[in-house]
Design a protein around this motif. Sequence first.
Motif, PDB file in Angstrom:
ATOM      1  N   PHE A 146       1.095  -1.301   0.118  1.00 47.64           N
ATOM      2  CA  PHE A 146      -0.069  -0.077  -0.322  1.00 47.64           C
ATOM      3  C   PHE A 146       0.222   1.353   0.280  1.00 47.64           C
ATOM      4  O   PHE A 146       0.484   2.450  -0.482  1.00 47.64           O
ATOM      5  CB  PHE A 146      -0.912  -0.424   1.180  1.00 47.64           C
ATOM      6  CG  PHE A 146      -1.571   1.457   1.283  1.00 47.64           C
ATOM      7  CD1 PHE A 146      -2.540   1.324   0.067  1.00 47.64           C
ATOM      8  CD2 PHE A 146      -1.775   2.380   1.820  1.00 47.64           C
ATOM      9  CE1 PHE A 146      -3.925   2.506  -0.151  1.00 47.64           C
ATOM     10  CE2 PHE A 146      -2.641   3.387   2.638  1.00 47.64           C
ATOM     11  CZ  PHE A 146      -3.407   3.552   0.830  1.00 47.64           C
ATOM     12  N   PHE A 162      -3.352   0.126  -6.885  1.00 44.06           N
ATOM     13  CA  PHE A 162      -3.679  -1.165  -5.960  1.00 44.06           C
ATOM     14  C   PHE A 162      -4.224  -2.214  -6.502  1.00 44.06           C
ATOM     15  O   PHE A 162      -3.807  -2.947  -6.059  1.00 44.06           O
ATOM     16  CB  PHE A 162      -4.179  -0.333  -4.741  1.00 44.06           C
ATOM     17  CG  PHE A 162      -3.652  -0.867  -3.807  1.00 44.06           C
ATOM     18  CD1 PHE A 162      -2.274  -1.436  -3.504  1.00 44.06           C
ATOM     19  CD2 PHE A 162      -4.164  -1.571  -2.512  1.00 44.06           C
ATOM     20  CE1 PHE A 162      -2.233  -1.914  -2.501  1.00 44.06           C
ATOM     21  CE2 PHE A 162      -3.494  -2.226  -1.762  1.00 44.06           C
ATOM     22  CZ  PHE A 162      -2.458  -2.177  -1.662  1.00 44.06           C
ATOM     23  N   GLN A 165      -0.946  -2.862  -8.699  1.00 48.55           N
ATOM     24  CA  GLN A 165      -0.356  -3.898  -7.256  1.00 48.55           C
ATOM     25  C   GLN A 165      -0.337  -4.976  -6.983  1.00 48.55           C
ATOM     26  O   GLN A 165       0.370  -5.844  -6.768  1.00 48.55           O
ATOM     27  CB  GLN A 165       0.068  -2.804  -6.828  1.00 48.55           C
ATOM     28  CG  GLN A 165       0.765  -1.287  -6.766  1.00 48.55           C
ATOM     29  CD  GLN A 165       2.134  -1.786  -7.454  1.00 48.55           C
ATOM     30  OE1 GLN A 165       3.085  -2.715  -6.789  1.00 48.55           O
ATOM     31  NE2 GLN A 165       2.858  -0.929  -8.774  1.00 48.55           N
TER      32      GLN A 165
END
Length: 216
Positions: A146, A162, A165
């Motif tokens: 994060f 995210f 990710q």
Amino acid sequence: MQFAKPLPSYLVQRYHGWKATTYSENQAWYRRLATEGQRPRAMVISCCDSRVHVTSIFGADQGEFFIHRNIANLVPPYEPDGERHGTSAAIEYAVTALKVAHLIVLGHSQCGGVQGCIDMCKGNAPQLEAKESFVGRWMDILKPRFELVAEIDDSTEQARQFERQAVVASLENLMTFPFVESAVKAGELSIHGLWTDIGEGALEFYDPKEKKFALV
């Protein structure tokens, strides 16, 4: 089991429709799959989200993909003594038994699991922080990343980054499995990271040289 009930009528109708059309027109193919076993060309790890339909995106036939779905399409790190064996077992079977040639991690937009992880990281999801939350403990896999998106002010863009990710984290974790690493280095297996925008129908792939996603 006293709580199990018959299928809802709409599913029964759909089944009979499929049996009378798709199955009836392809009986030989289905029987071949049954007798000869599966020989999928690729494994796809995707999210449980009902809007993500892998076979439709790639126009895949039955028997072409070995598909594993979980919350936020995550791959845990290699942990023989850990507790997250469902996804790890599927990967092991695909690579060592089925000998798939490609292993694809497919992330997507508006991912509820990823948003839940964001909420946890911001202290806005006490229910996911609870020890007994299966979703929360699963999303712990992604929490360390994060910090890579924490400074993005726009919440929509933060979530989209995210989500990407989550794909990269899964690719990195895949390479911690000895049998995956061995197959990749031997040229017997390739791994791929993808992200799809549900509303736009767009598909992006992760380019490790550029360290970013680009349109397919």
